[in-house]
Design a protein around this motif. Structure first.
Motif, short mmCIF file in Angstrom:
data_model
loop_
_atom_site.label_atom_id
_atom_site.label_comp_id
_atom_site.label_asym_id
_atom_site.label_seq_id
_atom_site.Cartn_x
_atom_site.Cartn_y
_atom_site.Cartn_z
N PRO A 1 -3.11 11.18 10.14
CA PRO A 1 -4.61 11.14 9.51
C PRO A 1 -5.20 9.73 9.27
CG PRO A 1 -3.53 12.04 7.72
CD PRO A 1 -2.61 12.24 8.90
N LEU A 2 -6.42 9.25 9.69
CA LEU A 2 -6.80 7.86 9.25
C LEU A 2 -7.73 8.00 8.02
CD1 LEU A 2 -7.84 7.05 12.68
CD2 LEU A 2 -6.22 5.70 11.30
N PRO A 3 -8.22 7.09 7.26
CA PRO A 3 -8.96 7.11 5.94
C PRO A 3 -10.02 8.03 6.21
CG PRO A 3 -8.17 4.97 6.45
CD PRO A 3 -8.00 5.56 7.61
N GLN A 4 -10.55 8.94 5.34
CA GLN A 4 -11.72 9.53 5.07
C GLN A 4 -13.04 8.72 5.01
OE1 GLN A 4 -10.82 12.68 2.30
NE2 GLN A 4 -10.11 13.95 3.92
N VAL A 5 -13.79 8.60 6.12
CA VAL A 5 -14.98 7.91 6.01
C VAL A 5 -16.11 8.37 6.63
CG1 VAL A 5 -16.25 5.67 6.93
CG2 VAL A 5 -13.70 5.75 6.41
N VAL A 6 -17.10 8.51 5.99
CA VAL A 6 -18.42 9.53 6.42
C VAL A 6 -18.96 8.89 7.48
CG1 VAL A 6 -20.63 10.43 5.89
CG2 VAL A 6 -18.75 10.37 4.09
N ASP A 7 -19.15 7.83 7.53
CA ASP A 7 -19.83 6.90 8.47
C ASP A 7 -19.08 5.65 8.98
OD1 ASP A 7 -21.73 5.32 10.13
OD2 ASP A 7 -23.17 4.76 8.67
N LEU B 1 0.73 -1.19 0.07
CA LEU B 1 -0.05 -0.08 -0.01
C LEU B 1 0.80 1.40 0.03
CD1 LEU B 1 -2.94 -1.01 2.53
CD2 LEU B 1 -2.77 -1.14 0.03
N GLN B 2 1.96 1.26 0.58
CA GLN B 2 2.72 2.56 0.97
C GLN B 2 3.40 2.77 -0.45
OE1 GLN B 2 5.26 1.08 4.16
NE2 GLN B 2 4.11 2.27 5.49
N VAL B 3 3.78 1.71 -1.28
CA VAL B 3 4.56 1.92 -2.68
C VAL B 3 3.51 2.78 -3.70
CG1 VAL B 3 3.96 -0.25 -3.72
CG2 VAL B 3 6.09 0.99 -4.19
N ILE B 4 2.40 2.44 -3.34
CA ILE B 4 1.39 2.97 -4.34
C ILE B 4 1.65 4.79 -4.19
CG2 ILE B 4 -1.22 3.68 -4.62
CD1 ILE B 4 -1.92 0.99 -3.36
N GLY B 5 1.89 5.49 -3.16
CA GLY B 5 2.36 6.64 -3.02
C GLY B 5 1.11 7.62 -2.84
N SER B 6 -0.06 7.28 -2.82
CA SER B 6 -1.08 8.16 -2.71
C SER B 6 -1.55 8.41 -1.22
CB SER B 6 -2.38 7.72 -3.67
OG SER B 6 -3.11 6.47 -2.94
N GLU B 7 -2.31 9.88 -0.99
CA GLU B 7 -2.60 9.95 0.13
C GLU B 7 -3.52 8.99 0.62
OE1 GLU B 7 -3.09 11.87 4.05
OE2 GLU B 7 -1.46 12.06 2.46
N GLU B 8 -4.59 8.59 0.14
CA GLU B 8 -5.57 7.63 0.47
C GLU B 8 -4.78 6.41 0.85
OE1 GLU B 8 -9.73 5.83 -1.19
OE2 GLU B 8 -8.35 6.30 -2.53
N ALA B 9 -4.00 5.83 -0.04
CA ALA B 9 -3.23 4.44 0.13
C ALA B 9 -2.42 4.41 1.48
CB ALA B 9 -2.31 3.92 -1.02
N SER B 10 -1.72 5.69 1.76
CA SER B 10 -0.93 5.92 3.10
C SER B 10 -1.88 5.47 4.28
CB SER B 10 -0.26 7.17 2.91
OG SER B 10 0.64 7.28 1.84
N ARG B 11 -2.83 6.23 4.03
CA ARG B 11 -4.04 6.42 5.32
C ARG B 11 -4.58 4.98 5.38
NH1 ARG B 11 -7.75 11.73 5.45
NH2 ARG B 11 -5.96 13.53 5.16
N TRP B 12 -4.68 4.21 4.57
CA TRP B 12 -5.19 2.81 4.73
C TRP B 12 -4.19 1.96 5.26
CZ3 TRP B 12 -9.87 1.77 5.72
CH2 TRP B 12 -11.02 2.16 5.05
N ALA B 13 -2.82 2.28 4.80
CA ALA B 13 -1.74 1.65 5.37
C ALA B 13 -1.52 1.61 6.84
CB ALA B 13 -0.63 1.99 4.63
N PHE B 14 -1.93 2.88 7.35
CA PHE B 14 -1.94 3.02 8.71
C PHE B 14 -2.95 2.44 9.42
CE2 PHE B 14 -2.28 6.62 12.04
CZ PHE B 14 -1.72 6.11 13.12
N ALA B 15 -4.23 2.64 8.75
CA ALA B 15 -5.46 1.67 9.45
C ALA B 15 -4.88 0.13 9.27
CB ALA B 15 -6.38 1.97 8.66
#
Length: 377
Positions: A273-279, A191-205
């Protein structure tokens, strides 16, 4: 449309009704829909003519009522009465299904009763999923509101008494896979190698769920009490409500057998930051949708399938349980650390209990020499 009856003397009598459609291809959808509504009333015990009249009433009910205005009033009611929901709750839990119901009611071949409308509106969600369950409950609440507050026919538009069939059940699945330490590390790196902000947040999760045995929704209920990390989420189930719990790490070991140093608590305290999840209650679905699109997840899923098991977001939590059992942590303490009862834990994770660990525990308690084979006798 005709209904035939067999009489006691063997003769046949019939009743027929005319349907308000031309016999042409352009009316095919409307005709089939009307026949289904009539059949539904007949199943409830009405004869053909009575069922046709009720179906005519259902059809006029669709056009007589301003369903868009009813939906607007329903939103206002939900915001201002009872517990009073907020904008995010309306947008994430109510608006999707209510908006779909309005679209169906204003389109060609609109459903002509509440059960059919509800079933059509929730079709976009997977059978048996939590998302479909929430949509079904809230769609049914909208129909009940329309009946109780806006004069909509209860006989026609009342939702079904049981929502279980509308929600449905997932197809039987295989045993859920427990990721190994090495596989979790590969997932994080992938996930980290993808390099996007979203992927980094999900890697942390992913790191947090694997090391602390978290449910995905619990990612959004983490708090520090002094230097201790706690999960404040309270899960309601048939066995009661779980309590907030202190989180206890089961560190992942790298290929050399050394604990990984992800500095998770320091990163949380620093506000990473963690992933952006509305609910947050749907975080598991959101995590699953993201991960299933990633090549590394597909690779790990194939490895699970080779063992006849299924890779799911909870596989990170299963990794935590399996690791604790392998290291001889008593099941009672594992259950407490994972936020469920001992009974639930043993029902879900009995496969991770080691017979060898049981023998060692008895030997330690009683000083005898008990072999694993003797315990199985």
């Amino acid at each position: 449309m005709q209904q035939r009856f067999a009489q006691a003397d063997g003769s046949i009598s019939s009743a027929s009704v005319a349907l308000p459609y031309s016999w042409s291809e352009g009316y095919e959808h409307d005709l089939i829909q009307r026949i289904r509504v009539i059949a539904n009333f007949m199943v409830q015990g009405e004869d053909l003519r009575a069922a046709a009249n009720l179906a005519n009433g259902a059809s006029s009910d669709v056009s007589r009522h301003n369903w868009t205005a009813i939906a607007e009033a329903f939103e206002k009611h939900k915001r201002e009465h009872g517990a009073g929901i907020n904008s995010n709750t309306w947008a994430s839990k109510y608006a999707p299904v209510v908006t779909r119901m309005i679209e169906l009611m204003s389109g060609q071949g609109a459903p002509m009763n509440g059960p059919n409308l509800l079933e059509a509106a929730v079709r976009q969600w997977d059978l048996g999923s939590r998302s479909r369950q929430i949509a079904t409950q809230n769609g049914a609440a909208f129909l009940r509101y329309a009946v109780e507050r806006h004069g909509v026919s209860s006989r026609t538009w009342e939702p079904p008494h049981s929502l279980a069939n509308v929600v449905g059940r997932r197809a039987p699945t295989r045993e859920q896979f427990a990721l190994s330490n090495a596989q979790v590390i590969r997932l994080v790196e992938g996930l980290q190698v993808i390099g996007s902000e979203e992927a980094s947040r999900w890697a942390f999760a992913v790191q947090l769920c694997a090391e602390y045995g978290l449910r995905p929704t619990e990612l959004f209920h983490l708090r520090f009490k002094g230097e201790q990390l706690w999960c404040m989420y309270c899960k309601k189930s048939g066995g009661g409500t779980t309590k907030p719990r202190r989180l206890l790490a089961a560190p992942l070991l790298d290929m050399g057998g050394a604990p990984t140093d992800w500095r998770l608590e320091q990163r949380l305290q620093a506000g990473e930051p963690l992933p952006q999840v509305v609910d947050p209650s749907l975080a598991g679905d959101r995590m699953g949708r993201f991960l299933r699109r990633q090549a590394i997840w597909q690779e790990l899923s194939a490895e699970a399938q080779q063992l006849g098991e299924e890779l799911v977001p909870y596989s990170l939590r299963h990794r935590y349980s399996a690791t604790c059992h392998r290291n001889n942590v008593p099941p009672k303490f594992i259950a407490e650390a994972m936020g469920h009862s001992l009974e639930t834990h043993l029902r879900r994770y009995a496969r991770f209990v080691s017979h060898g660990a049981a023998a060692a525990a008895f030997n330690a308690a009683f000083g005898g020499v008990i072999t694993e084979g003797e315990l199985k006798k």
